[in-house]
Design a protein around this motif. Sequence first.
Motif, PDB file in Angstrom:
ATOM      1  N   SER A   3     109.039 -71.740  -5.652  1.00 57.67           N
ATOM      2  CA  SER A   3     107.833 -72.504  -5.338  1.00 57.67           C
ATOM      3  C   SER A   3     108.140 -73.994  -5.368  1.00 57.67           C
ATOM      4  CB  SER A   3     106.734 -72.184  -6.353  1.00 57.67           C
ATOM      5  OG  SER A   3     105.647 -73.084  -6.215  1.00 57.67           O
ATOM      6  N   LEU A   4     107.679 -74.684  -4.332  1.00 59.17           N
ATOM      7  CA  LEU A   4     107.798 -76.135  -4.273  1.00 59.17           C
ATOM      8  C   LEU A   4     106.410 -76.752  -4.353  1.00 59.17           C
ATOM      9  CD1 LEU A   4     110.369 -76.580  -1.340  1.00 59.17           C
ATOM     10  CD2 LEU A   4     110.782 -75.896  -3.714  1.00 59.17           C
ATOM     11  N   ALA A   5     106.319 -77.920  -4.942  1.00 59.07           N
ATOM     12  CA  ALA A   5     105.034 -78.618  -5.061  1.00 59.07           C
ATOM     13  C   ALA A   5     105.332 -80.071  -5.402  1.00 59.07           C
ATOM     14  CB  ALA A   5     104.158 -77.969  -6.131  1.00 59.07           C
ATOM     15  N   GLY A   6     104.271 -80.878  -5.478  1.00 56.59           N
ATOM     16  CA  GLY A   6     104.458 -82.250  -5.927  1.00 56.59           C
ATOM     17  C   GLY A   6     104.265 -83.280  -4.839  1.00 56.59           C
ATOM     18  N   ASP A   7     105.317 -84.027  -4.539  1.00 52.94           N
ATOM     19  CA  ASP A   7     105.245 -85.147  -3.603  1.00 52.94           C
ATOM     20  C   ASP A   7     105.370 -84.610  -2.176  1.00 52.94           C
ATOM     21  OD1 ASP A   7     105.460 -87.436  -2.104  1.00 52.94           O
ATOM     22  OD2 ASP A   7     106.921 -88.413  -3.429  1.00 52.94           O
ATOM     23  N   TRP A   8     104.214 -84.303  -1.554  1.00 51.54           N
ATOM     24  CA  TRP A   8     104.240 -83.709  -0.221  1.00 51.54           C
ATOM     25  C   TRP A   8     104.829 -84.673   0.820  1.00 51.54           C
ATOM     26  CZ3 TRP A   8     104.097 -79.125  -1.490  1.00 51.54           C
ATOM     27  CH2 TRP A   8     103.071 -78.493  -2.177  1.00 51.54           C
ATOM     28  N   VAL A   9     104.575 -85.955   0.655  1.00 58.40           N
ATOM     29  CA  VAL A   9     105.082 -86.929   1.624  1.00 58.40           C
ATOM     30  C   VAL A   9     106.610 -86.926   1.628  1.00 58.40           C
ATOM     31  CG1 VAL A   9     105.231 -89.372   2.204  1.00 58.40           C
ATOM     32  CG2 VAL A   9     103.031 -88.375   1.551  1.00 58.40           C
ATOM     33  N   GLU A  63      95.297 -80.046   2.372  1.00 62.02           N
ATOM     34  CA  GLU A  63      95.128 -78.603   2.544  1.00 62.02           C
ATOM     35  C   GLU A  63      96.372 -77.804   2.147  1.00 62.02           C
ATOM     36  OE1 GLU A  63      92.377 -77.148   3.201  1.00 62.02           O
ATOM     37  OE2 GLU A  63      91.210 -78.971   3.570  1.00 62.02           O
ATOM     38  N   TRP A  64      97.393 -78.483   1.620  1.00 66.89           N
ATOM     39  CA  TRP A  64      98.588 -77.781   1.126  1.00 66.89           C
ATOM     40  C   TRP A  64      98.366 -77.347  -0.319  1.00 66.89           C
ATOM     41  CZ3 TRP A  64     104.039 -79.838   2.702  1.00 66.89           C
ATOM     42  CH2 TRP A  64     104.079 -80.061   4.086  1.00 66.89           C
ATOM     43  N   ARG A  65      98.755 -76.125  -0.641  1.00 66.19           N
ATOM     44  CA  ARG A  65      98.767 -75.683  -2.029  1.00 66.19           C
ATOM     45  C   ARG A  65     100.191 -75.681  -2.585  1.00 66.19           C
ATOM     46  NH1 ARG A  65      96.462 -73.459  -6.291  1.00 66.19           N
ATOM     47  NH2 ARG A  65      97.492 -71.778  -7.418  1.00 66.19           N
ATOM     48  N   ARG A  66     101.100 -75.094  -1.837  1.00 63.73           N
ATOM     49  CA  ARG A  66     102.497 -75.081  -2.234  1.00 63.73           C
ATOM     50  C   ARG A  66     103.351 -74.749  -1.018  1.00 63.73           C
ATOM     51  NH1 ARG A  66     103.580 -71.338  -6.771  1.00 63.73           N
ATOM     52  NH2 ARG A  66     101.452 -70.566  -6.936  1.00 63.73           N
ATOM     53  N   VAL A  67     104.663 -74.906  -1.198  1.00 65.70           N
ATOM     54  CA  VAL A  67     105.639 -74.466  -0.197  1.00 65.70           C
ATOM     55  C   VAL A  67     106.559 -73.470  -0.883  1.00 65.70           C
ATOM     56  CG1 VAL A  67     107.525 -75.149   1.328  1.00 65.70           C
ATOM     57  CG2 VAL A  67     105.538 -76.647   1.059  1.00 65.70           C
ATOM     58  N   TRP A  68     106.738 -72.321  -0.252  1.00 61.34           N
ATOM     59  CA  TRP A  68     107.692 -71.335  -0.757  1.00 61.34           C
ATOM     60  C   TRP A  68     108.997 -71.474   0.020  1.00 61.34           C
ATOM     61  CZ3 TRP A  68     107.058 -68.838  -5.115  1.00 61.34           C
ATOM     62  CH2 TRP A  68     105.780 -68.487  -5.562  1.00 61.34           C
ATOM     63  N   THR A  69     110.109 -71.513  -0.694  1.00 60.81           N
ATOM     64  CA  THR A  69     111.413 -71.402  -0.038  1.00 60.81           C
ATOM     65  C   THR A  69     112.002 -70.043  -0.410  1.00 60.81           C
ATOM     66  OG1 THR A  69     112.563 -72.432  -1.906  1.00 60.81           O
ATOM     67  CG2 THR A  69     111.838 -73.866  -0.126  1.00 60.81           C
ATOM     68  N   ALA A  74     120.789 -61.039   5.005  1.00 59.56           N
ATOM     69  CA  ALA A  74     120.407 -60.569   6.331  1.00 59.56           C
ATOM     70  C   ALA A  74     121.613 -59.927   6.994  1.00 59.56           C
ATOM     71  CB  ALA A  74     119.886 -61.729   7.186  1.00 59.56           C
ATOM     72  N   ALA A  75     121.364 -59.277   8.119  1.00 58.85           N
ATOM     73  CA  ALA A  75     122.443 -58.553   8.797  1.00 58.85           C
ATOM     74  C   ALA A  75     123.585 -59.471   9.187  1.00 58.85           C
ATOM     75  CB  ALA A  75     121.886 -57.844  10.031  1.00 58.85           C
ATOM     76  N   LYS A  76     123.287 -60.722   9.525  1.00 59.98           N
ATOM     77  CA  LYS A  76     124.321 -61.659   9.959  1.00 59.98           C
ATOM     78  C   LYS A  76     124.508 -62.797   8.976  1.00 59.98           C
ATOM     79  CE  LYS A  76     123.688 -60.683  14.887  1.00 59.98           C
ATOM     80  NZ  LYS A  76     123.423 -61.263  16.234  1.00 59.98           N
ATOM     81  N   GLY A  77     124.467 -62.483   7.693  1.00 59.70           N
ATOM     82  CA  GLY A  77     124.686 -63.518   6.697  1.00 59.70           C
ATOM     83  C   GLY A  77     123.506 -63.686   5.776  1.00 59.70           C
ATOM     84  N   VAL A  78     122.964 -64.908   5.725  1.00 59.87           N
ATOM     85  CA  VAL A  78     121.861 -65.232   4.822  1.00 59.87           C
ATOM     86  C   VAL A  78     120.716 -65.818   5.628  1.00 59.87           C
ATOM     87  CG1 VAL A  78     121.150 -66.647   2.854  1.00 59.87           C
ATOM     88  CG2 VAL A  78     123.428 -65.625   2.885  1.00 59.87           C
ATOM     89  N   CYS A  79     119.499 -65.367   5.338  1.00 60.89           N
ATOM     90  CA  CYS A  79     118.296 -65.895   5.979  1.00 60.89           C
ATOM     91  C   CYS A  79     117.633 -66.877   5.020  1.00 60.89           C
ATOM     92  CB  CYS A  79     117.347 -64.744   6.329  1.00 60.89           C
ATOM     93  SG  CYS A  79     115.767 -65.284   7.012  1.00 60.89           S
ATOM     94  N   GLN A  80     117.388 -68.099   5.477  1.00 55.70           N
ATOM     95  CA  GLN A  80     116.763 -69.140   4.666  1.00 55.70           C
ATOM     96  C   GLN A  80     115.499 -69.611   5.368  1.00 55.70           C
ATOM     97  OE1 GLN A  80     120.361 -71.333   2.492  1.00 55.70           O
ATOM     98  NE2 GLN A  80     120.531 -71.452   4.702  1.00 55.70           N
ATOM     99  N   SER A  81     114.384 -69.647   4.636  1.00 50.72           N
ATOM    100  CA  SER A  81     113.105 -69.952   5.269  1.00 50.72           C
ATOM    101  C   SER A  81     112.190 -70.695   4.302  1.00 50.72           C
ATOM    102  CB  SER A  81     112.422 -68.665   5.743  1.00 50.72           C
ATOM    103  OG  SER A  81     112.188 -67.793   4.646  1.00 50.72           O
ATOM    104  N   LEU A  82     111.138 -71.300   4.896  1.00 54.38           N
ATOM    105  CA  LEU A  82     110.092 -71.968   4.131  1.00 54.38           C
ATOM    106  C   LEU A  82     108.742 -71.513   4.658  1.00 54.38           C
ATOM    107  CD1 LEU A  82     112.393 -74.378   4.981  1.00 54.38           C
ATOM    108  CD2 LEU A  82     111.049 -75.620   3.283  1.00 54.38           C
ATOM    109  N   ALA A  83     107.727 -71.572   3.804  1.00 48.37           N
ATOM    110  CA  ALA A  83     106.360 -71.279   4.220  1.00 48.37           C
ATOM    111  C   ALA A  83     105.415 -72.262   3.548  1.00 48.37           C
ATOM    112  CB  ALA A  83     105.972 -69.851   3.861  1.00 48.37           C
ATOM    113  N   ILE A  84     104.612 -72.967   4.354  1.00 49.46           N
ATOM    114  CA  ILE A  84     103.575 -73.853   3.830  1.00 49.46           C
ATOM    115  C   ILE A  84     102.310 -73.035   3.654  1.00 49.46           C
ATOM    116  CG2 ILE A  84     102.146 -75.881   4.324  1.00 49.46           C
ATOM    117  CD1 ILE A  84     104.515 -76.978   5.958  1.00 49.46           C
ATOM    118  N   VAL A  85     101.785 -73.027   2.435  1.00 51.95           N
ATOM    119  CA  VAL A  85     100.651 -72.180   2.066  1.00 51.95           C
ATOM    120  C   VAL A  85      99.442 -73.061   1.772  1.00 51.95           C
ATOM    121  CG1 VAL A  85      99.808 -70.490   0.391  1.00 51.95           C
ATOM    122  CG2 VAL A  85     102.190 -70.405   1.167  1.00 51.95           C
ATOM    123  N   GLY A  86      98.310 -72.691   2.335  1.00 56.38           N
ATOM    124  CA  GLY A  86      97.078 -73.431   2.098  1.00 56.38           C
ATOM    125  C   GLY A  86      96.361 -72.966   0.844  1.00 56.38           C
ATOM    126  N   HIS A  87      95.177 -73.521   0.607  1.00 60.81           N
ATOM    127  CA  HIS A  87      94.437 -73.211  -0.623  1.00 60.81           C
ATOM    128  C   HIS A  87      93.845 -71.816  -0.620  1.00 60.81           C
ATOM    129  CE1 HIS A  87      94.967 -77.191  -2.263  1.00 60.81           C
ATOM    130  NE2 HIS A  87      94.593 -77.711  -1.111  1.00 60.81           N
TER     131      HIS A  87
END
Length: 269
Positions: A3-9, A63-69, A74-87
């Motif tokens: 979970s990521l949070a804090g300084d959104w800017v 309107e941001w609550r947190r960012v998940w990383t 994965a089949a071809k190595g490693v999958c890395q992703s982020l998701a911006i989640v609202g309230h």
Amino acid sequence: HVSLAGDWVAMAQGLHTLGNVVASTLNDAAILTQRGRFPQFDICPGGRFAVNGLGGLGFDFAEWRRVWTTRRPAAKGVCQSLAIVGHANNAAHQVLLTGADVDDAFAEFARRHQGEPGARTCWPARGNGICTGYHERFRCRKWEYVDAPGNGSTRLPVRCLPAIFEAILARRLRLTTTIISAPVIQSALWTPVALEQTERRLTVTSDETQLRLQLSAVAEAWWVPPPPEVHAAPALELYDSEDRLLLGFSVPPEHDLAWNEIVNGIAPA
């Protein structure tokens, strides 16, 4: 899964360092996906909004609550992703990293911003009015402009949307598409080349962009001319049952005539 949070800017400004991505913005009716790289953002006074006109992306940090990383095998190595989640705890923006050799940058980004969300920030008002988010702005615009008699807006049957997209592909129109969620607004300028249709969904694609539209979630479709002082083509706007703008479509000036012919020919039929 961190979970990521804090300084959104600071977080938004750091997204550019993650290289090439596949980015999707989601709402209740649609998903707009593009390949590319995060733009550099300008931060509005007060710090609530990050904007980049040419990059077609905007953030409303209120309107941001947190960012998940997430990092997973994965089949071809490693999958890395982020998701911006609202309230509402729904993902509004999802990002899949596709660039090579970004493991260190991704890990450093996650470590720098790791945290649990705290209390919501109280953002200052804009001038003497209330500083409103994307949904509120477009809802007021619908009530004050789109619904207003005499401005030339026309309500279209939602069932005509598949035929409109078929005609867009047949004429190879270049399409401006904007999707709105509370935390993120994203735009694409693209030429659709393929259409897949089922009873409930339209999927329109090009090499770099894809739009998936759930027709049952669209309550109203409107053909909206621009204000007299604005030189632009009319917009096709889709709303939900609460008058929230879900998607907007238009075309560059060189396709204005064909765009009008498509909608004026299909909608009455």
